[in-house]
Design a protein around this motif. Structure first.
Motif, mmCIF file in Angstrom:
data_model
loop_
_atom_site.group_PDB
_atom_site.id
_atom_site.type_symbol
_atom_site.label_atom_id
_atom_site.label_comp_id
_atom_site.label_asym_id
_atom_site.label_seq_id
_atom_site.Cartn_x
_atom_site.Cartn_y
_atom_site.Cartn_z
ATOM 1 N N ARG A 165 39.947 56.476 7.361
ATOM 2 C CA ARG A 165 39.718 55.232 7.533
ATOM 3 C C ARG A 165 38.814 55.101 5.968
ATOM 4 O O ARG A 165 38.622 54.528 5.032
ATOM 5 C CB ARG A 165 40.609 54.077 7.674
ATOM 6 C CG ARG A 165 42.079 54.026 7.941
ATOM 7 C CD ARG A 165 42.691 53.003 8.698
ATOM 8 N NE ARG A 165 42.873 52.670 7.661
ATOM 9 C CZ ARG A 165 43.517 50.453 7.330
ATOM 10 N NH1 ARG A 165 43.654 49.971 8.560
ATOM 11 N NH2 ARG A 165 43.346 50.079 5.898
ATOM 12 N N ALA A 166 37.818 54.526 7.380
ATOM 13 C CA ALA A 166 36.444 54.036 6.488
ATOM 14 C C ALA A 166 36.173 55.267 5.296
ATOM 15 O O ALA A 166 35.482 54.103 4.465
ATOM 16 C CB ALA A 166 35.364 54.218 7.803
ATOM 17 N N LEU A 167 36.037 56.134 5.706
ATOM 18 C CA LEU A 167 35.383 57.187 4.629
ATOM 19 C C LEU A 167 36.605 57.345 3.591
ATOM 20 O O LEU A 167 35.344 57.039 1.735
ATOM 21 C CB LEU A 167 36.035 58.529 4.840
ATOM 22 C CG LEU A 167 34.988 59.853 4.393
ATOM 23 C CD1 LEU A 167 33.537 59.502 4.508
ATOM 24 C CD2 LEU A 167 35.118 60.995 4.756
ATOM 25 N N VAL A 168 37.776 56.500 3.027
ATOM 26 C CA VAL A 168 37.560 56.270 2.460
ATOM 27 C C VAL A 168 37.864 55.434 0.984
ATOM 28 O O VAL A 168 37.733 55.369 -0.120
ATOM 29 C CB VAL A 168 39.164 56.399 1.733
ATOM 30 C CG1 VAL A 168 40.261 56.415 0.883
ATOM 31 C CG2 VAL A 168 40.445 57.551 2.902
ATOM 32 N N HIS A 169 37.336 53.932 1.869
ATOM 33 C CA HIS A 169 36.703 53.180 1.595
ATOM 34 C C HIS A 169 35.486 52.988 0.950
ATOM 35 O O HIS A 169 35.137 51.695 0.942
ATOM 36 C CB HIS A 169 37.513 51.857 1.936
ATOM 37 C CG HIS A 169 39.056 51.893 1.771
ATOM 38 N ND1 HIS A 169 39.617 51.649 0.740
ATOM 39 C CD2 HIS A 169 39.639 52.460 3.525
ATOM 40 C CE1 HIS A 169 40.966 51.478 1.347
ATOM 41 N NE2 HIS A 169 41.272 52.300 2.574
ATOM 42 N N MET A 170 34.966 53.478 1.560
ATOM 43 C CA MET A 170 33.009 53.184 1.405
ATOM 44 C C MET A 170 32.592 54.512 0.502
ATOM 45 O O MET A 170 32.859 55.463 0.482
ATOM 46 C CB MET A 170 32.568 53.573 2.841
ATOM 47 C CG MET A 170 31.252 52.885 3.293
ATOM 48 S SD MET A 170 30.781 52.911 4.962
ATOM 49 C CE MET A 170 28.827 52.325 4.466
ATOM 50 N N ASP A 171 31.010 53.831 -0.052
ATOM 51 C CA ASP A 171 30.439 55.041 -0.496
ATOM 52 C C ASP A 171 28.689 54.433 -0.194
ATOM 53 O O ASP A 171 28.464 53.733 0.753
ATOM 54 C CB ASP A 171 29.928 54.034 -2.095
ATOM 55 C CG ASP A 171 31.310 54.560 -2.619
ATOM 56 O OD1 ASP A 171 32.241 55.317 -2.509
ATOM 57 O OD2 ASP A 171 32.350 53.504 -3.449
ATOM 58 N N PRO A 172 28.147 55.571 -0.432
ATOM 59 C CA PRO A 172 26.701 55.332 -0.267
ATOM 60 C C PRO A 172 26.021 54.176 -0.732
ATOM 61 O O PRO A 172 25.993 53.793 -1.600
ATOM 62 C CB PRO A 172 25.801 56.702 -0.402
ATOM 63 C CG PRO A 172 27.247 57.821 -0.841
ATOM 64 C CD PRO A 172 28.302 57.265 -0.997
ATOM 65 N N HIS A 173 24.635 53.983 0.120
ATOM 66 C CA HIS A 173 23.917 52.207 -0.331
ATOM 67 C C HIS A 173 22.555 52.661 -0.285
ATOM 68 O O HIS A 173 22.406 53.909 0.438
ATOM 69 C CB HIS A 173 24.888 51.435 0.622
ATOM 70 C CG HIS A 173 24.964 51.209 1.688
ATOM 71 N ND1 HIS A 173 25.533 51.996 1.795
ATOM 72 C CD2 HIS A 173 23.993 51.004 2.968
ATOM 73 C CE1 HIS A 173 25.751 51.677 3.704
ATOM 74 N NE2 HIS A 173 24.904 51.383 3.839
#
Length: 300
Positions: A165-173
């Protein structure tokens, strides 16, 4: 010889409340050793710390729950000087795994009289202790989703569920770290600062971490395309994910997270209090007295 005074500290919320059913059998096993056992059902995480901090140093504090409870009880016994025995009743049992102890509650409780006391390091996020791993970034979001996983998701899969689920909602920072005075800058996904280096029901995110070296291990997931992240996750169980390029490992006694600021921080799977600015992580060598049996080595 006087009976060993034992305080059985219980997290009633562990495993969705199912730990309550384990209290009486666990107490009976401990009493079968001839020990004087008192049960305390915690009202909050803070209550667990307060109870453990107020006992006599000669008391054995047996913590029945998961890694979050173990960390809270550890914070208390570091104050009282008492001895702690982690009894696995949570989903992950990662602290117990790191100690080399059996992961089955009945076996641990039955073998405690044969266990030998040892001391282990404790990680510190500011003034808050942690035993396993402190995470910021992808792992923190995955933890949020894992903690909210439906009850039908098996314990060994809750972090895989949260991770997907996290992989869908997050971007690198942007990530900026200072480790023993040296600064490292990345664009990446995640920072994991490990004492035991284990989380997620057996994942070895900091594969070289040790609880007796007086150091923290740092693993950073940096330049990795999104599509490659799922393929990396199974490698966390074997500790083979660190490649020196996309996944990098560091070690030091003082770790400062300069960026991201204000990001959610998880300690042993629990959300820490919000904080702005630089976060500093240190380690207290040999700060925790632990009693845990060691699993027998497999026969050749």
């Amino acid at each position: 010889m006087a009976a060993r005074r034992t305080l059985l500290v219980v997290n009633p919320a562990s495993r969705g409340g199912r730990t309550r059913a384990l209290v009486d059998p666990t107490r009976d096993i401990l009493r079968s050793h001839g020990w004087d056992v008192e049960v305390v059902v915690t009202e909050s995480a803070e209550h667990a710390t307060q109870v453990a901090a107020s006992v006599d140093p000669d008391t054995l504090v047996a913590a029945l729950g998961g890694d979050g409870l173990f960390a809270r009880v550890a914070a208390g016994v570091m104050t009282s000087g008492a001895l702690m025995a982690p009894l696995p009743a949570g989903r992950g049992a990662d602290f117990v795994r790191a100690l080399g102890a059996p992961r089955h509650l009945r076996e641990v409780a039955s073998r405690l009289p044969l266990a030998i006391e040892r001391r282990v390091d404790v990680g510190m996020a500011g003034d808050v202790p942690f035993l396993g791993v402190a995470t910021l970034g992808y792992d923190s979001l995955a933890n949020t989703y894992a903690n909210d996983a439906p009850s039908f998701v098996p314990g060994a899969l809750v972090y895989a569920y949260g991770g997907a689920r996290a992989l869908v909602h997050m971007d690198p920072h942007r990530i900026s770290l200072r480790i023993d005075g040296e600064t490292f800058d990345f664009t990446g996904w995640n920072v994991a600062i490990g004492n035991s280096g284990r989380y997620g029901a057996g994942m070895r995110v900091n594969p070289e971490a040790s609880m007796d070296d007086g150091l923290l291990d740092v693993t950073v997931v940096a330049d990795m395309p999104r599509y490659r992240y799922p393929a990396m996750l199974p490698k966390l169980y074997s500790g083979t994910h660190v490649d020196g390029r996309s996944v990098r490992a560091y070690r030091g006694s003082v770790v400062e997270v300069l960026e991201p600021t204000g990001a959610d921080l998880y300690l042993d799977g629990d959300l820490a209090a919000p904080a702005e600015g630089v976060r500093t992580f240190t380690v207290k060598p040999d700060a925790l007295r632990v009693l845990a049996p060691v699993s027998p080595a497999p026969s050749a």
